[in-house]
Design a protein around this motif. Sequence first.
Motif, PDB file in Angstrom:
ATOM      1  N   ASP A 152       1.206  -1.272   0.136  1.00  8.06           N
ATOM      2  CA  ASP A 152       0.010   0.510  -0.149  1.00  8.06           C
ATOM      3  C   ASP A 152       1.015   1.358  -0.270  1.00  8.06           C
ATOM      4  O   ASP A 152       1.656   1.312   0.086  1.00  8.06           O
ATOM      5  CB  ASP A 152      -0.428  -0.302   1.221  1.00  8.06           C
ATOM      6  N   GLY A 153       0.416   2.483  -1.081  1.00  5.80           N
ATOM      7  CA  GLY A 153       0.494   3.545  -1.105  1.00  5.80           C
ATOM      8  C   GLY A 153       1.627   4.423  -2.058  1.00  5.80           C
ATOM      9  O   GLY A 153       2.470   4.847  -1.993  1.00  5.80           O
TER      10      GLY A 153
ATOM     11  N   ARG B 266       0.517   7.023  -2.647  1.00  5.37           N
ATOM     12  CA  ARG B 266       0.927   8.768  -1.817  1.00  5.37           C
ATOM     13  C   ARG B 266       2.167   9.275  -2.344  1.00  5.37           C
ATOM     14  O   ARG B 266       2.659  10.521  -2.434  1.00  5.37           O
ATOM     15  CB  ARG B 266       0.309   8.587  -0.447  1.00  5.37           C
TER      16      ARG B 266
ATOM     17  N   ARG C  67     -11.928   1.747  -9.002  1.00  8.48           N
ATOM     18  CA  ARG C  67     -11.355   2.964  -8.750  1.00  8.48           C
ATOM     19  C   ARG C  67     -11.151   3.203 -10.814  1.00  8.48           C
ATOM     20  O   ARG C  67     -12.294   2.383 -11.137  1.00  8.48           O
ATOM     21  CB  ARG C  67      -9.400   2.988  -9.003  1.00  8.48           C
TER      22      ARG C  67
HETATM   23 MG    MG Z   1      -4.275   1.913  -0.540  1.00  6.27          MG
END
Ligand code: MG
Length: 234
Positions: free
Chosen positions: A12-13, A16, A64
């Motif tokens: 995850d990430g 970002r 998404r």
């Molecule tokens: Mg995520």
Amino acid sequence: MEKLRHVAIIVDGNGRWAKKRGKIRSEGHLAGSKMLERIILHASRKTDIEVLSLYVFSTENFKRSKDEVDYLMNLFMKWFSVSSKKYKKDDIKIIFSGRKEPLSDEVYSSMKKLEERTKDHKGLIVNFCLNYGGRAEIVDASKKIANELKEGLIEEKDITEEYFSTKLYNKLPDVDYVIRTSGEQRISNFLLWEISYAEFLFTPEYFPDFDEKCFDRAIEEYYNRDRRFGNVKK
Ligand code: MG
Ligand code: IPE
Ligand code: IPE
């Protein structure tokens, strides 16, 4: 020392990580995929780890944008078709967990081919959870059992926890350790059945920054845990 047979990572990430650098989300996914390759190789050299499960696309990730989903599907496909040589050298066996629908035939066949090409490898098992949902897996297992019951192949008394486990997507040892990158502290529908007694680590790095050193630190942390499984330590 606690045994560590099955490590599961919630990757995850990526988004970002890209945003922080003024890049678009797909650049984060590309960077994440490169780090994932390094982590797979690194984990394959740890003799205690038998299985590495990787959450790379959830059933919910289809919510998404089409652009992002298409980018990810193409990235998976490219990656799966070029990586079999590497996996041969390192004796890595690739398997998949998840539903077929609504994956395209193209993506699905690249997964099946990679599974086929690595099926006799004896090293680390890498379980890609792609179009995976923990609830979907439990529902799918329940349907298999309901059918067996209907066909008279089993009786109600045969339905034990052990039997249920054999109807999941793959026959794997229970998860010992779940690592989630990016600082989020939730499960997001990952391996719900398999994590019942797992240890957890929520670590702040975005996945493209989660390198071999971070992995080693995470593993060291695991070995300091004290697992009791409901029992009392003597
Ligand atoms: Mg995520
Ligand atoms: C993880 O990164 C990769 C996938 C879920 C496919 P994200 O895309 O979730 O990145 P963030 O959470 O938006 O930063
Ligand atoms: C979980 O990450 C799924 C994967 C890592 C593939 P998400 O980024 O989709 O999860 P939420 O939406 O933050 O819970």
